[in-house]
Design a protein around this motif. Structure first.
Motif, short mmCIF file in Angstrom:
data_model
loop_
_atom_site.label_atom_id
_atom_site.label_comp_id
_atom_site.label_asym_id
_atom_site.label_seq_id
_atom_site.Cartn_x
_atom_site.Cartn_y
_atom_site.Cartn_z
N LEU A 29 0.82 -1.21 0.00
CA LEU A 29 0.00 0.00 0.00
C LEU A 29 0.86 1.26 0.00
O LEU A 29 0.52 2.25 -0.65
CB LEU A 29 -0.94 0.00 1.21
N THR A 66 -5.00 -0.07 -3.67
CA THR A 66 -5.52 0.60 -2.48
C THR A 66 -6.88 0.05 -2.11
O THR A 66 -7.16 -0.22 -0.93
CB THR A 66 -5.61 2.11 -2.72
N GLY A 69 -6.53 -3.25 -0.56
CA GLY A 69 -6.12 -3.12 0.83
C GLY A 69 -7.31 -2.88 1.75
O GLY A 69 -7.42 -3.50 2.82
N TYR A 70 -8.20 -2.00 1.35
CA TYR A 70 -9.42 -1.74 2.12
C TYR A 70 -10.20 -3.04 2.32
O TYR A 70 -10.62 -3.38 3.43
CB TYR A 70 -10.31 -0.73 1.40
N ASP A 74 -10.75 -5.27 5.76
CA ASP A 74 -12.13 -5.40 6.20
C ASP A 74 -12.50 -6.87 6.38
O ASP A 74 -13.18 -7.24 7.35
CB ASP A 74 -13.08 -4.75 5.19
N TYR A 164 -16.32 -0.87 0.17
CA TYR A 164 -16.82 -1.93 1.04
C TYR A 164 -18.17 -2.47 0.55
O TYR A 164 -18.43 -3.67 0.61
CB TYR A 164 -16.98 -1.41 2.47
N MET A 222 -0.65 1.97 7.49
CA MET A 222 -1.70 1.70 6.51
C MET A 222 -2.66 0.60 6.96
O MET A 222 -3.88 0.76 6.87
CB MET A 222 -1.08 1.38 5.15
N TYR A 225 -4.78 2.10 9.81
CA TYR A 225 -5.79 3.04 9.29
C TYR A 225 -6.92 2.30 8.60
O TYR A 225 -8.10 2.60 8.82
CB TYR A 225 -5.13 4.03 8.33
N ASN A 226 -6.58 1.34 7.74
CA ASN A 226 -7.61 0.60 7.01
C ASN A 226 -8.53 -0.16 7.94
O ASN A 226 -9.74 -0.25 7.70
CB ASN A 226 -6.95 -0.38 6.02
N ALA A 230 -12.53 0.37 8.29
CA ALA A 230 -13.38 -0.81 8.19
C ALA A 230 -14.28 -0.95 9.41
O ALA A 230 -15.44 -1.36 9.31
CB ALA A 230 -12.53 -2.06 8.02
#
Length: 241
Positions: A29, A66, A69-70, A74, A164, A222, A225-226, A230
């Motif tokens: 990321l 990116t 990654g989210y 999640d 999401y 990262m 934060y993710n 989430a």
């Protein structure tokens, strides 16, 4: 829930993920954010078609990574809290994900691009010295640019959950248009923009430290934060955020 509580939950979730799993994703990321900017600066003096194409492709790849990654973090949050299988590192890059994410990316780019162009026009208009233009007009242009900048931040925050929603639809095999998914994500952020803004601002100090470490701290930041974002998504669906 306050930003402090969300961050605490995210840290607890991060502790449950092995470092050998989250650190490579964190590095990926970080690179996804850094490489396009480095290439852009390196090719700035060579503004040829080839350089522009390379930069454009890198931007698309960075956006997809990116988003992955989210989705990855999640799904890890979901595994930790509800059980289930460990998510694949590329779980957000299936054919269905990519198709929807690309469509969403085009729509987002058109929306954000329109606002950015309006901001640039307002700033340029106020910066050009003209004898015939009064001070009040210049101040008005500045005020308009500030309002548009606030609008840009607001739109970005309202679109926080769209990735999401797309992943939820893919996992549950729900067939909705990307517009419907954007609408669903937009609806989930209603009344939560201020909380999302405060949460993002609460990471500002970490981002400054990351800059001082030349991005190395981002390998940890990262994922952290993710997981926090989430967590807000899950709480928003439960109407607890």
């Amino acid at each position: 829930m306050k930003a402090k509580e969300i961050r605490a939950l995210a840290r607890e979730n991060l502790k449950q993920i092995p470092k050998k799993i989250y650190m490579p994703m964190g590095l990926l990321l970080v690179l996804a954010n850094i490489i396009p900017n480095v290439v852009d600066q390196a090719t700035d003096s060579k503004s040829g078609v080839g350089a522009n194409i390379i930069f454009f492709l890198l931007e698309i790849a960075a956006a997809l990574l990116t988003a992955n990654g989210y989705i990855f973090f999640d799904r890890w949050r979901n595994k930790i809290q509800k059980g289930g299988e460990e998510p694949n590192a590329w779980c957000g890059l299936t054919g269905q994900h990519i198709a929807r994410l690309l469509i969403y990316g085009v729509i987002e780019a058109l929306i954000i691009g329109t606002v950015v162009v309006a901001i640039v026009a307002a700033v340029v208009g106020s910066a050009i010295p003209q004898v015939s233009v009064s001070v009040s007009i210049i101040l008005l242009s500045v005020a308009v640019s500030i309002i548009l900048l606030i609008l840009l931040v607001w739109i970005e925050l309202r679109l926080t959950y769209v990735v999401y929603v797309i992943d939820d639809d893919v996992r549950t095999e729900q067939k909705r248009s990307v517009w419907a998914e954007i609408g669903a994500g937009w609806k989930l952020t209603k009344g939560r923009v201020w909380k999302l803004l405060c949460l993002n601002l609460s990471f500002l100090g970490w981002y400054i430290l990351t800059a001082f470490t030349l991005g190395i701290l981002g390998i940890w930041l990262m994922p952290y934060y993710n997981l926090a974002i989430a967590e807000t998504y899950e709480k928003s669906k439960e109407d607890k955020y």
